[in-house]
Write a protein that holds these residues in place. Structure first.
Motif, short mmCIF file in Angstrom:
data_model
loop_
_atom_site.label_atom_id
_atom_site.label_comp_id
_atom_site.label_asym_id
_atom_site.label_seq_id
_atom_site.Cartn_x
_atom_site.Cartn_y
_atom_site.Cartn_z
N MET A 1 30.28 17.10 49.30
CA MET A 1 29.50 16.75 48.13
C MET A 1 29.56 17.89 47.13
SD MET A 1 25.55 15.63 48.15
CE MET A 1 24.50 16.44 47.01
N THR A 2 29.80 17.56 45.89
CA THR A 2 29.83 18.59 44.87
C THR A 2 28.71 18.36 43.87
OG1 THR A 2 31.32 17.33 43.47
CG2 THR A 2 32.34 18.84 45.05
N ALA A 3 28.19 19.44 43.35
CA ALA A 3 27.12 19.36 42.36
C ALA A 3 27.68 19.70 40.99
CB ALA A 3 26.00 20.33 42.73
N GLU A 4 27.12 19.11 39.98
CA GLU A 4 27.53 19.44 38.62
C GLU A 4 27.12 20.88 38.33
OE1 GLU A 4 29.17 17.76 36.15
OE2 GLU A 4 29.63 16.31 37.70
N SER A 5 27.98 21.60 37.65
CA SER A 5 27.68 22.98 37.28
C SER A 5 26.84 23.00 36.02
CB SER A 5 28.99 23.73 37.05
OG SER A 5 28.72 25.02 36.56
N LEU A 6 26.01 24.02 35.90
CA LEU A 6 25.23 24.20 34.68
C LEU A 6 26.09 24.80 33.57
CD1 LEU A 6 21.93 25.61 36.18
CD2 LEU A 6 22.40 23.28 35.42
N PHE A 7 27.24 25.36 33.95
CA PHE A 7 28.11 26.01 32.99
C PHE A 7 29.47 25.32 32.94
CE2 PHE A 7 25.17 29.21 34.55
CZ PHE A 7 24.68 29.74 33.37
N ALA A 8 30.12 25.43 31.82
CA ALA A 8 31.49 24.93 31.68
C ALA A 8 32.43 25.91 32.40
CB ALA A 8 31.85 24.83 30.21
N GLU A 9 33.66 25.46 32.65
CA GLU A 9 34.66 26.34 33.26
C GLU A 9 35.55 26.95 32.21
OE1 GLU A 9 36.67 23.90 36.10
OE2 GLU A 9 35.02 23.99 37.52
N CYS A 10 36.15 28.06 32.53
CA CYS A 10 37.10 28.76 31.66
C CYS A 10 38.19 27.80 31.19
CB CYS A 10 37.70 29.92 32.45
SG CYS A 10 38.94 30.87 31.56
N ILE A 11 38.65 27.98 29.98
CA ILE A 11 39.68 27.10 29.40
C ILE A 11 41.08 27.37 29.97
CG2 ILE A 11 40.21 28.58 27.44
CD1 ILE A 11 40.32 26.00 25.74
N ILE A 12 41.30 28.50 30.61
CA ILE A 12 42.61 28.83 31.16
C ILE A 12 42.88 27.95 32.39
CG2 ILE A 12 44.05 30.67 32.13
CD1 ILE A 12 43.26 31.10 29.17
N PRO A 13 44.03 27.24 32.42
CA PRO A 13 44.33 26.34 33.54
C PRO A 13 44.26 27.06 34.89
CG PRO A 13 45.91 26.01 31.79
CD PRO A 13 45.09 27.22 31.41
N GLY A 14 43.56 26.44 35.84
CA GLY A 14 43.45 26.99 37.18
C GLY A 14 42.28 27.93 37.39
N CYS A 15 41.66 28.40 36.32
CA CYS A 15 40.52 29.32 36.43
C CYS A 15 39.23 28.50 36.47
CB CYS A 15 40.49 30.29 35.25
SG CYS A 15 39.13 31.48 35.38
N LYS A 16 38.37 28.81 37.42
CA LYS A 16 37.12 28.07 37.60
C LYS A 16 35.89 28.91 37.26
CE LYS A 16 39.15 24.40 39.22
NZ LYS A 16 39.22 23.21 38.42
N GLN A 17 36.09 30.07 36.63
CA GLN A 17 34.96 30.93 36.29
C GLN A 17 34.04 30.23 35.28
OE1 GLN A 17 34.13 34.05 37.43
NE2 GLN A 17 35.78 33.78 38.90
N PRO A 18 32.73 30.40 35.41
CA PRO A 18 31.81 29.76 34.46
C PRO A 18 31.79 30.49 33.12
CG PRO A 18 30.60 31.05 36.08
CD PRO A 18 32.04 31.08 36.49
N VAL A 19 31.66 29.72 32.06
CA VAL A 19 31.54 30.25 30.71
C VAL A 19 30.43 29.49 29.98
CG1 VAL A 19 33.94 31.03 30.50
CG2 VAL A 19 33.35 28.71 29.85
N THR A 20 29.88 30.08 28.93
CA THR A 20 28.83 29.40 28.19
C THR A 20 29.40 28.42 27.18
OG1 THR A 20 28.73 31.26 26.64
CG2 THR A 20 27.16 31.25 28.47
N ASP A 21 30.60 28.68 26.66
CA ASP A 21 31.25 27.78 25.71
C ASP A 21 32.49 27.19 26.39
OD1 ASP A 21 32.41 26.42 23.61
OD2 ASP A 21 32.75 28.18 22.36
N GLU A 22 32.56 25.87 26.49
CA GLU A 22 33.63 25.22 27.27
C GLU A 22 35.03 25.45 26.74
OE1 GLU A 22 32.77 21.08 27.34
OE2 GLU A 22 33.13 20.82 25.22
#
Length: 61
Positions: A1-22
């Protein structure tokens, strides 16, 4: 089960780091790619859904 993140992910392909601006790279990618990243003066012509579709193949691999 996965939960929705409160933050968007980095725009760079393959990177899953959270960012404030998607549509921005995370600080780690900024550090790694440094001067290779350039901001454009125009608004992006894609959406977060477009990026998810683009990255689906990379994520599946």
């Amino acid at each position: 089960m996965t939960a929705e993140s409160l933050f968007a992910e980095c725009i760079i392909p393959g990177c899953k780091q959270p960012v404030t601006d998607e549509l921005t790279p995370c600080q780690t990618c900024r550090t790694i790619f440094g001067p290779m990243l350039h901001e454009a003066d125009r608004p992006p012509s894609y959406t977060a859904a477009d990026l998810a579709e683009r990255d689906a193949g990379t994520a599946a691999a």
